[in-house]
Design an enzyme around this catalytic site. Structure first.
Site, mmCIF file in Angstrom:
data_model
loop_
_atom_site.group_PDB
_atom_site.id
_atom_site.type_symbol
_atom_site.label_atom_id
_atom_site.label_comp_id
_atom_site.label_asym_id
_atom_site.label_seq_id
_atom_site.Cartn_x
_atom_site.Cartn_y
_atom_site.Cartn_z
ATOM 1 C CG ASP A 28 1.941 -8.110 -7.644
ATOM 2 O OD1 ASP A 28 0.832 -8.199 -8.172
ATOM 3 O OD2 ASP A 28 1.967 -7.925 -6.457
ATOM 4 C CB SER B 54 6.013 -16.648 23.069
ATOM 5 O OG SER B 54 5.521 -15.872 24.121
ATOM 6 N N GLY C 170 -5.110 -2.798 6.829
ATOM 7 C CA GLY C 170 -6.361 -2.270 6.081
ATOM 8 C C GLY C 170 -6.271 -1.321 5.338
ATOM 9 C CB ALA C 171 -4.414 1.970 5.466
ATOM 10 N N GLY C 172 -4.247 -0.457 3.035
ATOM 11 C CA GLY C 172 -3.618 -0.574 1.495
ATOM 12 C C GLY C 172 -2.267 0.057 1.423
ATOM 13 C CG ASP D 207 2.081 -5.839 -0.611
ATOM 14 O OD1 ASP D 207 2.018 -5.113 -1.652
ATOM 15 O OD2 ASP D 207 0.803 -6.545 -0.326
ATOM 16 C CE1 TYR E 115 -4.536 -8.227 -5.125
ATOM 17 C CE2 TYR E 115 -4.375 -10.891 -5.221
ATOM 18 C CZ TYR E 115 -3.810 -9.319 -5.280
ATOM 19 O OH TYR E 115 -2.390 -9.406 -5.621
HETATM 20 C C1 GLA Z 1 -2.050 -6.172 -3.061
HETATM 21 C C2 GLA Z 1 -1.115 -7.384 -3.257
HETATM 22 C C3 GLA Z 1 0.104 -7.253 -4.109
HETATM 23 C C4 GLA Z 1 -0.477 -6.489 -5.405
HETATM 24 C C5 GLA Z 1 -1.489 -5.339 -5.132
HETATM 25 C C6 GLA Z 1 -1.946 -4.793 -6.402
HETATM 26 O O1 GLA Z 1 -1.285 -5.129 -2.202
HETATM 27 O O2 GLA Z 1 -0.411 -7.735 -1.932
HETATM 28 O O3 GLA Z 1 0.608 -8.427 -4.374
HETATM 29 O O4 GLA Z 1 -1.333 -7.260 -6.308
HETATM 30 O O5 GLA Z 1 -2.497 -5.504 -4.247
HETATM 31 O O6 GLA Z 1 -1.065 -3.864 -7.067
#
Ligand code: GLA
Length: 330
Positions: free
Chosen positions: A19, A45, A98-100, A148, A197
């Site tokens: 991306d 708040s 934190g689970a992606g 995301d 990253y």
């Molecule tokens: C994270 C980042 C996204 C993208 C992915 C890898 O989720 O927030 O912008 O770069 O990693 O595809």
């Protein structure tokens, strides 16, 4: 008047680490997400699990933890001209952090929708996704892309979003009904802040050949995946998932032994294909399976590799729902 907002997490079917160089992604929004019940106020708040965030209506103040995302969203929207109306409310989530699975993106999106509604300020979904992406960068200093936030805002039921992150051209791809998407959270926490990253992005921009090779080949795999989905060719889909995982592991070097083990376990359990999804360095694996055997694949994967998992449906993007608490109706 209290209004409830909801923003889904996402699982990226294919197209990872593409991306931020203007490449292709193919995410779906999922049924796990973040809800916010809020009403306009003087200040911002918000409370989540007993943890409070207190800021001025334009996002200034002492922000820590998840409050940094709230503050950054309010500041980005103030720069777009949002009137300084505050927000009082409660945040609830069934999306593991934190689970992606795009939890910070979902938080940004749900807060952005609520702040816009409180001030009767209209922003187009893609413009809002861009504002939330800038907020993510502002909050934690990670040079992340738009994947995301766009997935959370533009998801559609039963469909994957094909987004060209360079031109922002998009279309939705119907998912074959006999295909199930299974998400397995490896339990290895990932954080974009703490991970490599930013290093990967810098290496890509410097022209590191293996990093470039991943991005070029991954963009081709996104196109081929759309093709396979449209032709209902599940065996081609499986090969593309495996090739994507290998490329993220060997060329981009963002996988981990734990993620590799989850992918192997899913294949042993009868999956069509499996790959790490999202940023990597921990987080989740996306598995594709025949709908009829999805339960068996999920259970078999967890038995072999541990973690937690779900069969997910492609869900609609972020929404706003009015509730009138004055009349005691939910
Ligand atoms: C994270 C980042 C996204 C993208 C992915 C890898 O989720 O927030 O912008 O770069 O990693 O595809």
């Amino acid at each position: 008047m209290t209004t409830t907002f909801w923003a889904p997490g996402r699982v990226n079917l294919i197209g990872d680490h593409t991306d931020y160089s203007g490449g292709l992604v193919l995410p779906v929004a999922i049924h796990l997400g973040i809800g916010l019940a809020a009403r306009p106020g003087k200040r911002i708040s918000l409370v989540s699990d007993g943890d409070a965030v207190e800021l001025s209506a334009d996002g200034n103040g002492d922000a820590r933890g998840w409050g940094r995302y709230v503050a950054a969203v309010a500041q980005e929207l103030a720069e777009l001209g949002r009137p300084a109306v505050g927000l009082e409310g409660i945040v609830e989530s069934d999306l593991p952090a934190g689970a992606g699975l795009g939890s910070s993106g979902a938080l940004e999106v749900v807060v952005a929708l609520a702040l816009c509604a409180a001030a009767e300020f209209e922003v187009e979904p893609l413009e809002l996704a861009q504002a939330c992406q800038r907020a993510e960068q502002r909050a934690v200093g990670v040079p992340s892309g738009i994947l995301d936030q766009a997935a959370s805002l533009l998801g559609r039921e039963g469909q994957a979003l094909l987004l060209d992150c360079g031109t922002l051209e998009r279309r939705w791809v119907e998912l074959p009904p006999q295909l199930a998407i299974v998400v397995v959270d490896s339990d290895e926490r990932h954080s974009l802040e703490a991970s490599g990253y930013a290093d990967r992005r810098a290496e890509l921009e410097a022209g590191h050949p293996r990093r470039v090779r991943h991005v070029v080949s991954e963009n081709e795999r996104v196109r081929a995946t759309v093709d396979a989905l449209e032709r209902n060719d599940l065996s081609a889909l499986g090969s593309l998932f495996l090739a994507s995982h290998a490329s993220l592991r060997d060329d981009y070097e963002v996988s981990t032994p734990k993620l590799d083990a989850v992918v192997a376990a899913a294949l042993e359990a009868g999956a069509i294909g499996a790959r790490m999804t999202g940023g990597g360095f921990g987080g989740s694996v996306v598995v594709v399976a025949e709908r009829d055997s999805a339960d068996v694949v999920l259970r078999g994967t967890l038995e072999r590799a541990g973690g937690q998992g779900w069969i997910v449906e492609a869900a609609a993007g972020a929404t706003r729902r009015r509730t009138d608490f004055h009349r005691g109706r939910a």
